[in-house]
Enzyme design. Structure first.
Site, PDB file in Angstrom:
ATOM      1  N   ILE A  69       0.907  -1.151   0.000  1.00 51.01           N
ATOM      2  CA  ILE A  69       0.000   0.000   0.000  1.00 51.01           C
ATOM      3  C   ILE A  69       0.944   1.197   0.000  1.00 51.01           C
ATOM      4  CG2 ILE A  69      -0.318  -0.279   2.534  1.00 51.01           C
ATOM      5  CD1 ILE A  69      -2.947   1.314   2.247  1.00 51.01           C
ATOM      6  N   SER A  70       0.727   2.130  -0.925  1.00 50.29           N
ATOM      7  CA  SER A  70       1.668   3.239  -1.101  1.00 50.29           C
ATOM      8  C   SER A  70       1.730   4.116   0.143  1.00 50.29           C
ATOM      9  CB  SER A  70       1.264   4.096  -2.301  1.00 50.29           C
ATOM     10  OG  SER A  70       1.345   3.346  -3.483  1.00 50.29           O
ATOM     11  N   GLN A  71       2.872   4.797   0.284  1.00 51.48           N
ATOM     12  CA  GLN A  71       3.072   5.782   1.362  1.00 51.48           C
ATOM     13  C   GLN A  71       2.044   6.907   1.186  1.00 51.48           C
ATOM     14  OE1 GLN A  71       6.974   7.492   1.067  1.00 51.48           O
ATOM     15  NE2 GLN A  71       6.635   8.921   2.740  1.00 51.48           N
TER      16      GLN A  71
END
Ligand code: SAM
Length: 222
Positions: A69-71
């Protein structure tokens, strides 16, 4: 699979979100529309269960199948660069957890999103069903875009590409923007914004260094 009863958003979550928004502001996110969206979307719903203490850290986190899950900063940054506004038609490449898509939905965009890995897509589709959110999800190779629903106002690629796929530029409207991390190695990229200035011309801008998982598929990393 997540259940409806798992979709909680406590006062603690809300407080942590407010702090995250302030952190993103200090890191250079200035779009109030984007910050409001970050403030309104409970990231814990898109985050692996039982890791609550990590949800509102500004960091990427592993999900299934070796993906992430992206930053939050990256999500906010790509969204800010895209300049997406309400009612615009946006294609996201790399659905993953669904968090980026949820931010775009919160901003009132008409969201199309494609994921390469079927079990990830199925899990995220189930989540959006529980949330009763209208989104068009596809399983397939997003390096080729989704030509059947083109043209798009904006395409956001959330995996690192070796090159800018021409096919994605073709699927933009004139005035449309492609936000894509591109790099010579699988590990490191630079964020690019390609604006389709006319049917034959594009403008390319280069922004921050970044680190995404590799884009797979025909026009990705083999
Ligand atoms: N947007 C996601 C989010 O909000 O959590 C993060 C995406 S994760 C960094 C990258 C995703 O891109 C992975 O789920 C990966 O399976 C997917 N992906 C990689 N290559 C792809 C391709 N060619 N087409 C569609 N999805 C792809």
């Amino acid at each position: 699979m997540i259940r409806k009863v798992d979709l909680v958003d406590t006062l603690i979550h809300k407080g942590q979100r407010k702090r995250l928004v302030e952190e993103l502001r200090t890191k250079g996110i200035s779009s109030e529309v984007v910050l409001n969206a970050i403030d309104s979307v409970p990231r814990q719903w898109f985050f692996p269960k039982d890791f609550d203490q990590y949800v509102y850290r500004d960091a990427a986190f592993p999900i299934d199948h070796g993906q992430t899950i992206s930053q939050p900063f990256t999500v906010a940054y790509q969204t800010q660069l895209s300049g997406v506004s309400k009612g615009e038609k946006v294609l996201e490449i790399g659905t993953g957890s669904g968090y980026q898509a949820a931010i775009l939905l919160a901003m009132g965009a008409d969201v199309y999103s494609v994921e390469f890995i079927l079990p990830i897509l199925q899990q995220t589709a189930h989540l959006f069903q529980l949330l009763e959110q209208k989104i068009s999800l596809f399983h397939g190779d997003g390096s080729l875009g989704i030509p059947g629903f083109a043209p798009y106002d904006c395409i956001i690629v959330t995996a690192g590409a070796p090159n800018v796929p021409d096919t994605l530029i073709q699927q933009l409207k004139v005035g449309g923007r492609l936000i894509i991390p591109v790099g010579n190695t699988k590990e490191d990229q630079k964020m690019l914004r390609i604006t389709k200035v006319s049917t034959t011309q594009v403008k390319q801008e280069i922004f921050n260094d970044c680190k995404f998982v590799p884009l797979k598929g025909q026009l990705g990393w083999q």
